[in-house]
Design an enzyme around this catalytic site. Sequence first.
Site, PDB file in Angstrom:
ATOM      1  N   TYR A   1      -4.224  10.012   3.215  1.00 21.01           N
ATOM      2  CA  TYR A   1      -4.389  10.043   1.756  1.00 21.01           C
ATOM      3  C   TYR A   1      -4.501  11.451   1.180  1.00 21.01           C
ATOM      4  O   TYR A   1      -4.120  11.671   0.031  1.00 21.01           O
ATOM      5  CB  TYR A   1      -5.639   9.251   1.356  1.00 21.01           C
TER       6      TYR A   1
ATOM      7  N   ASN B   1      -1.999   6.474  -5.692  1.00 17.36           N
ATOM      8  CA  ASN B   1      -2.609   5.293  -5.117  1.00 17.36           C
ATOM      9  C   ASN B   1      -3.498   4.620  -6.160  1.00 17.36           C
ATOM     10  O   ASN B   1      -4.472   5.216  -6.609  1.00 17.36           O
ATOM     11  CB  ASN B   1      -3.461   5.675  -3.905  1.00 17.36           C
ATOM     12  N   GLU B   2      -3.146   3.424  -6.560  1.00  9.35           N
ATOM     13  CA  GLU B   2      -3.969   2.635  -7.491  1.00  9.35           C
ATOM     14  C   GLU B   2      -4.369   3.421  -8.733  1.00  9.35           C
ATOM     15  O   GLU B   2      -5.491   3.287  -9.224  1.00  9.35           O
ATOM     16  CB  GLU B   2      -5.215   2.093  -6.772  1.00  9.35           C
TER      17      GLU B   2
ATOM     18  N   ASP C   1      -3.072  -4.679  -6.167  1.00 13.42           N
ATOM     19  CA  ASP C   1      -2.365  -5.931  -6.437  1.00 13.42           C
ATOM     20  C   ASP C   1      -3.126  -6.736  -7.491  1.00 13.42           C
ATOM     21  O   ASP C   1      -3.985  -7.533  -7.172  1.00 13.42           O
ATOM     22  CB  ASP C   1      -2.202  -6.734  -5.145  1.00 13.42           C
TER      23      ASP C   1
ATOM     24  N   ARG D   1       1.248  -6.888 -11.540  1.00  8.96           N
ATOM     25  CA  ARG D   1       1.918  -6.991 -10.236  1.00  8.96           C
ATOM     26  C   ARG D   1       3.429  -6.777 -10.408  1.00  8.96           C
ATOM     27  O   ARG D   1       4.032  -5.975  -9.710  1.00  8.96           O
ATOM     28  CB  ARG D   1       1.660  -8.371  -9.611  1.00  8.96           C
TER      29      ARG D   1
ATOM     30  N   GLU E   1      -1.756  -1.024   2.106  1.00  6.26           N
ATOM     31  CA  GLU E   1      -3.088  -1.321   2.667  1.00  6.26           C
ATOM     32  C   GLU E   1      -3.148  -2.834   2.793  1.00  6.26           C
ATOM     33  O   GLU E   1      -2.670  -3.533   1.905  1.00  6.26           O
ATOM     34  CB  GLU E   1      -4.222  -0.908   1.703  1.00  6.26           C
TER      35      GLU E   1
ATOM     36  N   TYR F   1      -5.838  -1.431   6.647  1.00  6.86           N
ATOM     37  CA  TYR F   1      -6.920  -0.597   6.133  1.00  6.86           C
ATOM     38  C   TYR F   1      -8.164  -0.905   6.951  1.00  6.86           C
ATOM     39  O   TYR F   1      -8.579  -2.061   6.973  1.00  6.86           O
ATOM     40  CB  TYR F   1      -7.163  -0.918   4.652  1.00  6.86           C
TER      41      TYR F   1
END
Length: 474
Positions: free
Chosen positions: A88, A160-161, A203, A208, A266, A298
């Site tokens: 990451y 990421n997210e 998610d 989505r 993940e 993960y």
Amino acid sequence: MVTRTSIRLLYSILFILHARAFIHPIEIRGKHFVDSFTEQPFFIKGLDYQPGGSSRVDGKQDPLSDPQKCARDIMLFQQLGINTIRVYSLNPDLNHDVCMTMLAAAGIYLFLDVNSPLQNQHLNRYEPWSTYSEPYLQHVFKLIEQFSHYNNTLGFFAGNEVVNDGRSAQTSPPYLKALVGDMKQYIARHSPRPIPVGYSAVDDLKFRVSLARYLECYDANNKFNDVDFYGVNSYQWCGQQTFQTSGYDKLVDAYREYSKPVFFSEFGCNEVLPRQFQEVEALYSKEMYTVFSGGLVYEFNQEANNYGLVDSDAEGNIKLLPDFDTLKKVYGKVHMPTAEDLQRGLEKDRAAAMAVSSKSRCVQQYDNLEITIAVPNLANSMIRNGVQVEPGSYVDLSEDKLRTTYKIFDVSGKEILKGSRVEVVEVFDGSNLAKMRKLRRARYRNGAATSFPTSAIVLTTIGIIELLFQFSVI
Ligand SMILES: *[C@@H]1O[C@H](CO)[C@@H](O)[C@H](O)[C@H]1NC(C)=O
């Protein structure tokens, strides 16, 4: 005599060459990853790796800067039988050559996120305009510049997210898309090969589909800002489930017509303990492999959130946790889909097969996302001129680099892998020489080969000299 000595000299030079890691770059063809040399589909079987959490990145160390720790953990990756890790956060001012060479030698690829929690190294999801800056882009480009020289860099995650709630969905989508465009332009201009750029999404049913579609689309003004692949962070298969009860059936349907590769960046719910990793079987089954290209569990190291496969003590010694053994068994049983499997699957799954040709043009609106914010153009001069950083390169691995001084204990506390080393699987030694020759022949028969790689010349020369040795010609 002179000839004999010089041939021996030549042989030792070639030996040094062939003791180096050789790993084939992975490319994207349509909706799947493909090994650029063997032409076989590549399915990701891996895990997420950020020992010490993201806070372990600083001026002095990061997860791929310490060869001793890399050797320790790569031995365990090989026990698990994985082919990919995701990291990451890294510091591009540190040297990663030994760890990357060791991963390559072990046949393991890397997905790298270009962000870190440190200042100027990530976007603020609620105020991306305050953090999308030149110093930030410089950090991103430095990582790309350094890692694009390693063949086992499989892809970069732009974020990421970042979009993870209603508020961030109103601010950050256009910034993500701009960043993807910046990264792809930098790669097109400066990298030795095209390395895919993607995004790793939380998610959430609210976006989505819409976020995936928005990041996938292309518009006439910018031919770079579509993602090359899409990562989904999925925690929905908990305990005993089936393809239907877990909701995986709906998840797969949601991405069936996506034109790019999709995989779990993940996965692995921990609400029901111990974890069974039952979803792994589904992931590589015919229900999923036409749409999903595998995934990353993960996570490797135990942290406060309790997802770890191993725990480490203050000295850096490792103790395996029960989930390590379970995952090892489950991953060990996986039948990785072959080219034939995939072809047969796609013949039945016409929607997935057709998805590639339905590349989507951007539209005016995407559900629950604000996409009209204008993003300033800050990357141009850096993209033109490049950034200064030490480019990554593979190094020769001496025997001692492949070993670790740390101790590893199994679940019962017994020391294991004592005196072992990272197993080198990606070299041109006698054992895979025959395999490589066969693969090459197969490829030429298919008429797919277009260029004759240098490595093959080295390989052939070594082969001839070895033959000469065998028949005592020299
Ligand atoms: C990297 O990949 C290229 C293309 O397949 C190959 O020619 C080269 O030898 C590889 N380099 C290493 C060090 O593996």
